[in-house]
Design a protein around this motif. Sequence first.
Motif, PDB file in Angstrom:
ATOM      1  N   ASN A 123       1.172  -1.594   0.121  1.00 44.49           N
ATOM      2  CA  ASN A 123      -0.211   0.402   0.065  1.00 44.49           C
ATOM      3  C   ASN A 123       0.768   1.590   0.061  1.00 44.49           C
ATOM      4  O   ASN A 123       0.417   2.431   0.629  1.00 44.49           O
ATOM      5  N   PHE A 124       1.950   1.598  -0.593  1.00 39.05           N
ATOM      6  CA  PHE A 124       2.855   2.541  -0.446  1.00 39.05           C
ATOM      7  C   PHE A 124       2.930   3.594  -2.064  1.00 39.05           C
ATOM      8  O   PHE A 124       2.171   2.491  -2.984  1.00 39.05           O
ATOM      9  N   GLN A 125       2.234   3.907  -1.998  1.00 37.81           N
ATOM     10  CA  GLN A 125       2.178   5.219  -3.083  1.00 37.81           C
ATOM     11  C   GLN A 125       2.988   6.437  -3.368  1.00 37.81           C
ATOM     12  O   GLN A 125       2.804   7.251  -2.785  1.00 37.81           O
ATOM     13  N   ILE A 126       4.030   6.452  -3.933  1.00 36.05           N
ATOM     14  CA  ILE A 126       4.486   7.785  -4.304  1.00 36.05           C
ATOM     15  C   ILE A 126       4.742   8.678  -4.554  1.00 36.05           C
ATOM     16  O   ILE A 126       4.849   9.667  -4.414  1.00 36.05           O
ATOM     17  N   TYR A 127       3.148   8.435  -5.345  1.00 29.26           N
ATOM     18  CA  TYR A 127       2.753   9.769  -6.240  1.00 29.26           C
ATOM     19  C   TYR A 127       2.109  10.841  -5.073  1.00 29.26           C
ATOM     20  O   TYR A 127       2.116  12.067  -4.933  1.00 29.26           O
ATOM     21  N   LYS A 128       2.242  10.439  -3.562  1.00 34.70           N
ATOM     22  CA  LYS A 128       1.695  10.781  -2.540  1.00 34.70           C
ATOM     23  C   LYS A 128       2.707  11.777  -2.056  1.00 34.70           C
ATOM     24  O   LYS A 128       2.182  12.892  -1.679  1.00 34.70           O
ATOM     25  N   ASN A 181      -3.926  19.526   7.486  1.00 36.63           N
ATOM     26  CA  ASN A 181      -3.331  18.816   7.720  1.00 36.63           C
ATOM     27  C   ASN A 181      -3.053  18.140   6.348  1.00 36.63           C
ATOM     28  O   ASN A 181      -1.879  17.974   5.993  1.00 36.63           O
ATOM     29  N   GLU A 182      -3.324  18.391   5.136  1.00 38.99           N
ATOM     30  CA  GLU A 182      -3.429  18.156   3.076  1.00 38.99           C
ATOM     31  C   GLU A 182      -2.323  19.545   2.748  1.00 38.99           C
ATOM     32  O   GLU A 182      -1.156  18.938   2.376  1.00 38.99           O
ATOM     33  N   CYS A 183      -2.612  20.626   3.703  1.00 34.74           N
ATOM     34  CA  CYS A 183      -2.025  21.861   3.664  1.00 34.74           C
ATOM     35  C   CYS A 183      -0.780  21.472   4.054  1.00 34.74           C
ATOM     36  O   CYS A 183       0.704  21.880   3.127  1.00 34.74           O
ATOM     37  N   THR A 213       4.196  16.341  -8.085  1.00 34.68           N
ATOM     38  CA  THR A 213       3.219  16.478  -9.123  1.00 34.68           C
ATOM     39  C   THR A 213       1.776  15.688  -8.830  1.00 34.68           C
ATOM     40  O   THR A 213       0.420  16.063  -8.656  1.00 34.68           O
ATOM     41  N   GLY A 214       1.886  14.791  -7.858  1.00 37.08           N
ATOM     42  CA  GLY A 214       1.121  14.170  -7.197  1.00 37.08           C
ATOM     43  C   GLY A 214       0.305  14.236  -6.501  1.00 37.08           C
ATOM     44  O   GLY A 214      -0.782  14.722  -6.087  1.00 37.08           O
TER      45      GLY A 214
END
Length: 139
Positions: free
Chosen positions: A88-93, A110-112, A97-98
Amino acid sequence: MAGAFLFQAAANGIFFGELEWGNTKAILSYFVTELALHYALVLICMAIAIILKNNVISMVIAVCLSMNVMTIVYGVINSAIQKIGIQNFQIYKYTITGKLSLLPMNPSGNECLAAFGVAIVFIVMMISVSSVVFQKRDI
């Protein structure tokens, strides 16, 4: 970015006859976060141009980054990491660009913060790499 934002606001006022700003804090947090991410993307493109010393190739890479063509590369990296055993690792995060693609219009604190963290890491890395390459060229 500010010009496009104001242009869109004026167009909404002209074509729809009304303009509602909404939550000013949410607008400012989104705008400032996007600005930091775009600055980091510009520094990435600049560092690529400095490292490669080839404007054509660096511009192709910059366009590919802007068009999210890197998702193919991210998929390969994700597959390699999953084969190592990390699920469940996503480098996009964890990429500029992600974060640009995934940031919602009304981001939470938290998102900011996560987006700023990614932007700062990439800004520091790209300035460092560019500085090292320039110093080696001057010697």
